[in-house]
Design an enzyme around this catalytic site. Structure first.
Site, PDB file in Angstrom:
ATOM      1  CE  LYS A   1     -52.993  24.535 -61.533  1.00 49.11           C
ATOM      2  NZ  LYS A   1     -52.974  25.049 -62.905  1.00 49.11           N
TER       3      LYS A   1
ATOM      4  CG  ASP B   1     -49.514  26.552 -61.554  1.00 48.73           C
ATOM      5  OD1 ASP B   1     -48.743  25.812 -62.194  1.00 48.73           O
ATOM      6  OD2 ASP B   1     -50.640  26.885 -61.958  1.00 48.73           O
TER       7      ASP B   1
ATOM      8  CB  SER C   1     -48.816  22.770 -63.261  1.00 49.31           C
ATOM      9  OG  SER C   1     -49.856  23.672 -63.530  1.00 49.31           O
TER      10      SER C   1
ATOM     11  NE  ARG D   1     -44.781  24.347 -67.439  1.00 46.91           N
ATOM     12  CZ  ARG D   1     -45.951  23.802 -67.123  1.00 46.91           C
ATOM     13  NH1 ARG D   1     -46.596  24.181 -66.038  1.00 46.91           N
ATOM     14  NH2 ARG D   1     -46.474  22.861 -67.877  1.00 46.91           N
TER      15      ARG D   1
ATOM     16  CG  HIS E   1     -58.379  18.619 -62.089  1.00 48.51           C
ATOM     17  ND1 HIS E   1     -58.583  19.974 -62.027  1.00 48.51           N
ATOM     18  CD2 HIS E   1     -57.446  18.425 -63.055  1.00 48.51           C
ATOM     19  CE1 HIS E   1     -57.796  20.577 -62.915  1.00 48.51           C
ATOM     20  NE2 HIS E   1     -57.097  19.661 -63.553  1.00 48.51           N
TER      21      HIS E   1
HETATM   22  N1  URA Z   1     -53.059  22.674 -66.866  1.00 47.43           N
HETATM   23  C1  URA Z   1     -52.430  23.085 -65.755  1.00 47.43           C
HETATM   24  O1  URA Z   1     -53.070  23.407 -64.764  1.00 47.43           O
HETATM   25  N2  URA Z   1     -51.100  23.128 -65.757  1.00 47.43           N
HETATM   26  C2  URA Z   1     -50.349  22.799 -66.821  1.00 47.43           C
HETATM   27  O2  URA Z   1     -49.140  22.863 -66.730  1.00 47.43           O
HETATM   28  C3  URA Z   1     -51.007  22.380 -67.981  1.00 47.43           C
HETATM   29  C4  URA Z   1     -52.367  22.329 -67.968  1.00 47.43           C
END
Ligand code: URA
Ligand code: CA
Length: 436
Positions: free
Chosen positions: A187, A161, A183, A168, A82
């Protein structure tokens, strides 16, 4: 339990328990806790922070707020890679086939681009016919057959999320390290892989521009992985100038094909070999980084990675002839050169500026619902450290409309100096579970 008391506790610097965090996330996802209370909690977290234990609990509560992919049908250890987001970051298209060609399964779910950073799914969709939405069953079968599958994240993954990120975004609480780490890691965990290689970017085109913050983010995510039993390693890598030469969807697919053909940019190629090596180590295929590096390098040289990319395209409905004929990819109608006004060394190329211009041209999305133009983007003709003569091309802008101020903006992204510049490292640091 009442949301009010938990907001107060965090506001006053207390540590939330596992049960309290689960209550907040499940209540918010179910619509029982209001946006204004969650917004206040995010602001309290922004100022008070979270311990690693709280951050790991938040990650798991979020990961299990919706569907979690079951990849147990895939033979072997599945390691995901990632990137925290970059400009011209074409690594997945290169690393995934290279690692798969070593016999290690790569079952990867990727996102679309937003803002000045690109997304793997958009890039893949510039290949005519390529399908990024296939059923879970077909996906698992494909990975068992060819060791490789690249698909879009499904909507049902991590609803917490989606809600939290939108909140946010409008409450000035995006740039909180525990919230970012939870976050991203939620994922990753919901995507079902067994372990993660994280490419945490640092520099002007990155989420975290300053090195110290990039390191805290990397350590937080590695610590979450360790805490939840998913082996994780992070490389902190440079995103001050764009990676490689190409920025744009079809342009980056072309670039991936040149790297896999052994003719790509040195920085992009080297980063891919490093990331691939880490994946082989986590998967238990190579005993250490050095031997993993040699194995992926060999797959690059033998073109086994290129063959694997062709196989992937054909399995997912795309036209595999693009690998040998780049003209089958979308092309922009105008190509405009940007030339240097002076001779000297290229001392920096502002990745954020280049990424933003590429987005404005149509290569990226300003908002989640913008549509994108697959053929457009910016192709660099020089990189930091290179020497250019006056009038030598620095970049080519690929566009589908006549340009206005863009050539000047691209020129402004380049700095030229008379002295040879100090090179920033490509790989700043490696963070392993032993470091956290
Ligand atoms: N990328 C994400 O997936 N989440 C965040 O909070 C910031 C960047
Ligand atoms: Ca690139």
């Amino acid at each position: 339990m009442r949301a009010y008391d938990l907001i107060l506790k965090k506001r006053n610097g207390g540590e939330l328990t596992t049960a309290e965090i689960e209550f907040l996330i499940s209540g918010y996802t179910a619509g029982e806790i209001a946006d204004y209370q969650m917004a206040a909690l995010c602001m309290a977290i922004y100022f008070q922070g979270m311990s690693i234990r709280e951050t790991a609990d938040l990650t798991m509560a979020m990961a299990y707020s919706g569907d979690v992919n079951d990849l147990s049908g895939i033979e072997g250890t599945v390691i995901d890679k990632h990137s925290t987001g970059g400009v011209g970051d074409t690594t997945t298209l290169i690393v995934a086939p290279l690692v798969a060609s070593c016999g290690v399964p790569v079952a990867k779910m990727s996102g679309r681009g937003l803002g000045h950073t690109g997304g793997t799914i958009d890039k893949l969709e510039s290949i005519p016919g390529f399908q990024t939405e296939i059923s879970q069953t077909e996906f698992v079968q494909q990975v068992n057959q060819i060791k490789l599958g690249l698909i879009a994240q499904t909507e049902a993954l991590v609803p917490a999320d989606k809600q939290l990120y939108a909140l946010r975004d409008v409450t000035a609480t995006v740039d909180s390290i525990p919230l970012i780490a939870a976050s991203i890691m939620s994922k990753k965990i919901a995507s079902g892989a067994d372990g993660f290689v994280l490419d945490v970017k640092t520099g002007r085109g990155a989420l975290m521009q300053n090195y110290a913050q990039s390191e805290v983010l990397a350590k937080t995510m590695v610590a979450i992985g360790k805490k939840v039993g998913k082996p994780t390693v992070a490389l902190i890598t440079d995103m001050d100038q764009p990676l490689g030469y190409a920025v744009g969807n079809a342009l980056e697919v072309k670039e991936a094909i040149s790297v896999l053909s052994g003719q790509g940019a040195a920085d992009l190629t080297d980063l891919c070999l490093h990331l691939g090596a880490e994946m082989l180590v986590l998967a238990g295929h190579s005993p250490n980084q050095e031997s993993g590096y040699k194995v992926v390098e060999q797959k690059l040289k033998s073109k086994a990675g290129l063959e694997k990319f062709r196989e992937l395209i054909s399995w997912q409905g795309g036209d595999p002839r693009v690998v040998g004929d780049l003209s089958l990819l979308p092309q922009a109608s105008y190509q405009t050169e940007v030339r240097s006004r002076q001779s000297g060394y290229v001392s920096s190329i502002d990745a954020l500026k280049i990424g933003s211009i590429a987005m404005q041209l149509g290569a990226g999305r300003k908002t989640k619902n913008s549509s994108i133009d697959l053929g457009v983007g910016i192709e660099l003709k020089a990189k930091v450290g290179g020497y250019v003569e006056r009038d030598q091309p620095l970049a080519v802008i690929h566009s589908n409309q006549p340009l206005q101020q863009e050539p000047q903006l691209v020129l402004n992204a380049f700095s030229i100096s008379q002295a040879r510049p100090q090179q920033r490292p490509l790989i700043w640091a490696k963070i392993t579970e032993a470091d956290v």
